[in-house]
Design an enzyme around this catalytic site. Structure first.
Site, PDB file in Angstrom:
ATOM      1  N   GLU A 157      -1.681 -28.523  28.948  1.00  0.00           N
ATOM      2  CA  GLU A 157      -2.904 -29.310  28.718  1.00  0.00           C
ATOM      3  C   GLU A 157      -2.705 -30.334  27.606  1.00  0.00           C
ATOM      4  O   GLU A 157      -3.499 -31.244  27.450  1.00  0.00           O
ATOM      5  CB  GLU A 157      -4.063 -28.375  28.387  1.00  0.00           C
ATOM      6  CG  GLU A 157      -4.567 -27.593  29.597  1.00  0.00           C
ATOM      7  CD  GLU A 157      -5.794 -26.768  29.258  1.00  0.00           C
ATOM      8  OE1 GLU A 157      -6.880 -27.351  29.114  1.00  0.00           O
ATOM      9  OE2 GLU A 157      -5.645 -25.546  29.110  1.00  0.00           O
ATOM     10  N   SER A 164       1.505  -7.547  -0.704  1.00  0.00           N
ATOM     11  CA  SER A 164       2.275  -8.563   0.035  1.00  0.00           C
ATOM     12  C   SER A 164       1.451  -9.805   0.327  1.00  0.00           C
ATOM     13  O   SER A 164       1.984 -10.811   0.799  1.00  0.00           O
ATOM     14  CB  SER A 164       2.870  -7.982   1.313  1.00  0.00           C
ATOM     15  OG  SER A 164       1.892  -7.802   2.299  1.00  0.00           O
ATOM     16  N   THR A 184       1.847  -4.379   4.206  1.00  0.00           N
ATOM     17  CA  THR A 184       1.753  -4.665   5.639  1.00  0.00           C
ATOM     18  C   THR A 184       1.156  -6.046   5.936  1.00  0.00           C
ATOM     19  O   THR A 184       1.318  -6.552   7.038  1.00  0.00           O
ATOM     20  CB  THR A 184       0.904  -3.595   6.355  1.00  0.00           C
ATOM     21  OG1 THR A 184      -0.414  -3.597   5.792  1.00  0.00           O
ATOM     22  CG2 THR A 184       1.533  -2.220   6.232  1.00  0.00           C
ATOM     23  N   ASP A 185       0.459  -6.642   4.953  1.00  0.00           N
ATOM     24  CA  ASP A 185      -0.255  -7.893   5.246  1.00  0.00           C
ATOM     25  C   ASP A 185       0.674  -9.020   5.713  1.00  0.00           C
ATOM     26  O   ASP A 185       0.341  -9.766   6.634  1.00  0.00           O
ATOM     27  CB  ASP A 185      -1.038  -8.366   4.013  1.00  0.00           C
ATOM     28  CG  ASP A 185      -2.251  -7.491   3.712  1.00  0.00           C
ATOM     29  OD1 ASP A 185      -2.567  -6.614   4.542  1.00  0.00           O
ATOM     30  OD2 ASP A 185      -2.878  -7.682   2.653  1.00  0.00           O
ATOM     31  N   THR A 204       0.821  -1.206   0.000  1.00  0.00           N
ATOM     32  CA  THR A 204       0.000   0.000   0.000  1.00  0.00           C
ATOM     33  C   THR A 204       0.852   1.252   0.000  1.00  0.00           C
ATOM     34  O   THR A 204       0.445   2.293  -0.508  1.00  0.00           O
ATOM     35  CB  THR A 204      -0.931  -0.025   1.238  1.00  0.00           C
ATOM     36  OG1 THR A 204      -1.777  -1.159   1.100  1.00  0.00           O
ATOM     37  CG2 THR A 204      -1.780   1.215   1.337  1.00  0.00           C
ATOM     38  N   TYR A 237      -8.359   0.816  -3.964  1.00  0.00           N
ATOM     39  CA  TYR A 237      -7.003   1.037  -4.442  1.00  0.00           C
ATOM     40  C   TYR A 237      -6.302  -0.258  -4.801  1.00  0.00           C
ATOM     41  O   TYR A 237      -6.757  -1.341  -4.455  1.00  0.00           O
ATOM     42  CB  TYR A 237      -6.188   1.811  -3.400  1.00  0.00           C
ATOM     43  CG  TYR A 237      -5.722   0.978  -2.226  1.00  0.00           C
ATOM     44  CD1 TYR A 237      -6.553   0.745  -1.145  1.00  0.00           C
ATOM     45  CD2 TYR A 237      -4.446   0.414  -2.217  1.00  0.00           C
ATOM     46  CE1 TYR A 237      -6.131  -0.013  -0.075  1.00  0.00           C
ATOM     47  CE2 TYR A 237      -4.014  -0.351  -1.148  1.00  0.00           C
ATOM     48  CZ  TYR A 237      -4.863  -0.562  -0.079  1.00  0.00           C
ATOM     49  OH  TYR A 237      -4.440  -1.323   0.971  1.00  0.00           O
ATOM     50  N   LYS A 294       0.754  -7.662  12.927  1.00  0.00           N
ATOM     51  CA  LYS A 294      -0.255  -6.716  12.446  1.00  0.00           C
ATOM     52  C   LYS A 294      -1.501  -6.864  13.314  1.00  0.00           C
ATOM     53  O   LYS A 294      -2.024  -7.965  13.479  1.00  0.00           O
ATOM     54  CB  LYS A 294      -0.571  -6.987  10.972  1.00  0.00           C
ATOM     55  CG  LYS A 294      -1.457  -5.899  10.374  1.00  0.00           C
ATOM     56  CD  LYS A 294      -1.589  -6.011   8.858  1.00  0.00           C
ATOM     57  CE  LYS A 294      -2.431  -4.849   8.338  1.00  0.00           C
ATOM     58  NZ  LYS A 294      -2.641  -4.884   6.896  1.00  0.00           N
TER      59      LYS A 294
HETATM   60  N1  ASP Z   1      -2.558  -5.631   0.827  1.00  0.00           N
HETATM   61  C1  ASP Z   1      -1.536  -4.650   1.114  1.00  0.00           C
HETATM   62  C2  ASP Z   1      -0.213  -5.376   1.119  1.00  0.00           C
HETATM   63  O1  ASP Z   1       0.087  -6.057   2.042  1.00  0.00           O
HETATM   64  C3  ASP Z   1      -1.828  -3.986   2.393  1.00  0.00           C
HETATM   65  C4  ASP Z   1      -0.792  -2.985   2.853  1.00  0.00           C
HETATM   66  O2  ASP Z   1       0.291  -2.863   2.333  1.00  0.00           O
HETATM   67  O3  ASP Z   1      -1.102  -2.273   3.838  1.00  0.00           O
HETATM   68  O4  ASP Z   1       0.515  -5.256   0.176  1.00  0.00           O
END
Ligand code: ASP
Length: 363
Positions: A320, A95, A128-129, A49, A62, A202
């Protein structure tokens, strides 16, 4: 890097984004720039992103990985007061599409770049994924004391209050900070926080404050270019050499829930997966139907690691679930997706549960 990039650089960056495989050739070398005495930071862009372009309207729609890295850097005028920045478009993907082949290639590229005398630190832009998984993979496979910082953004590059430019500037500030090198290990920078790769997770699907370190807290903070680290803790460096690996062992994750069935475990065993990570309930617990299937998988030689779907706290051995009896491994504070990364790498070395348990306790 000269931030006065012209049309040619911009075209190069667009061409790189559009031509898979052409990436390694498109490098804007810092050594062409005048030596200013500033540290040399190499920026490897992978997409996400932070390089996304949105519709510019509400609701925001997007595409991640749409803008070239040079365009990203152009949006940050202050960057060349901190460092001489070189850029390389390694990939331009969301990602969610990160995979083993790209991890192996990325790890090799990072090692190559860090071995250069004219590079002091490296910043990787990433979606970020799966950022936390790539960060941990690099933490386990990169052999250099030079700083490596991963950074992303939650808002596309052309959205109001896009967080990418500030995050990237913060990442460069951390990369050039002298204390970063003494800390060691791969780090990530997001929303003013600095994280160690291992604990990073995340925690929000949409907020710019999307990451946390639920077990040990952030390593530090960045504010106005100043980096403030928390008091020092140790980082043990035990590397996996992936330089000649063509592929990683197949390891799947099975998610536990009330009334969980044995079906996913059976499917993974049938598909000849070498390892299974359980995203267990609570302390890595599991419905008895699933437990029986995991025990059978372990008897058949599949390596079974118990992690937890709970956000924080360790999965402890023999509480457990009798790990000793079943031959299972307890993941400690690694979440299921990171336990998968470590198990993939561990399986390149051994299949012996005791040895793998020892790695989980150290890394
Ligand atoms: N789907 C995006 C990615 O991981 C989300 C992001 O970058 O925040 O590339």
């Amino acid at each position: 890097m000269d931030t006065g990039m012209g049309m040619l650089s911009w075209l190069k960056s667009v061409a790189t984004a559009l031509l898979p495989g052409a990436n390694d050739d498109v490098v804007n070398e810092a050594d062409e720039a005048e030596d200013s005495g500033l540290p040399a930071v190499y920026l490897l862009a992978t997409g996400g992103t932070i390089a996304g372009v949105g519709s510019g309207a509400e609701p925001v729609v997007y595409r991640a990985g749409a803008v070239g890295v040079e365009t990203l850097v152009e949006a940050i005028p202050g960057i060349n007061q901190l460092a001489r920045v070189s850029v390389e478009q390694f990939a331009n993907i969301g990602s969610q599409d990160m995979d083993d082949a790209r991890w192996l290639k990325l790890s090799r590229r990072v090692n190559e770049v860090l071995a250069r005398d004219d590079v002091d630190a490296l910043v990787v832009t990433h979606g970020t994924d799966t950022l936390e998984e790539t960060a941990y993979f690099l933490d386990l496979t990169v052999a250099s004391a030079k700083p490596v910082i991963l950074v992303g953004a939650m808002r596309p590059s052309n959205e109001i209050s896009a967080d990418g430019p500030a995050n990237l500037l913060d990442a460069v500030a951390v990369a050039v900070n002298p204390e970063t090198r003494t800390r060691g290990g791969i780090m990530a920078v997001m929303h003013g926080d600095v994280f160690e790769a291992r604990d990073l997770v995340k925690i929000s699907t949409v907020s710019p404050q999307a990451f946390a370190a639920p077990n040990y807290g952030p390593l530090g903070h960045v504010y106005n270019g100043q980096v403030i680290f928390r008091p020092q803790s140790g980082h043990e460096l035990e590397l996996f050499d992936v330089a000649t690996l063509e592929a990683l062992p197949a390891v799947g994750i099975v998610y536990a829930h009330a009334n969980a069935s044995a079906v996913p475990v059976k499917a993974l065993v049938e598909a000849e997966y070498q390892g299974i990570v359980l995203a267990g309930v609570g302390n890595g617990n599991v419905h008895h139907q699933l437990l029986e299937a995991l025990a059978e998988a372990a008897r058949a030689g599949v390596v079974v690691v118990r992690a937890s779907r709970v956000l924080s706290g360790p999965v402890v051995r023999n509480v457990e679930v009798d790990d000793e009896r079943y031959g299972f491994i307890a993941a400690g504070t690694l979440n299921p997706q990171k336990a998968r990364v470590l198990l993939q790498l561990a399986l390149t070395r051994t299949r012996e549960p005791g040895e793998i348990q020892a790695l989980f306790e150290r890394l």
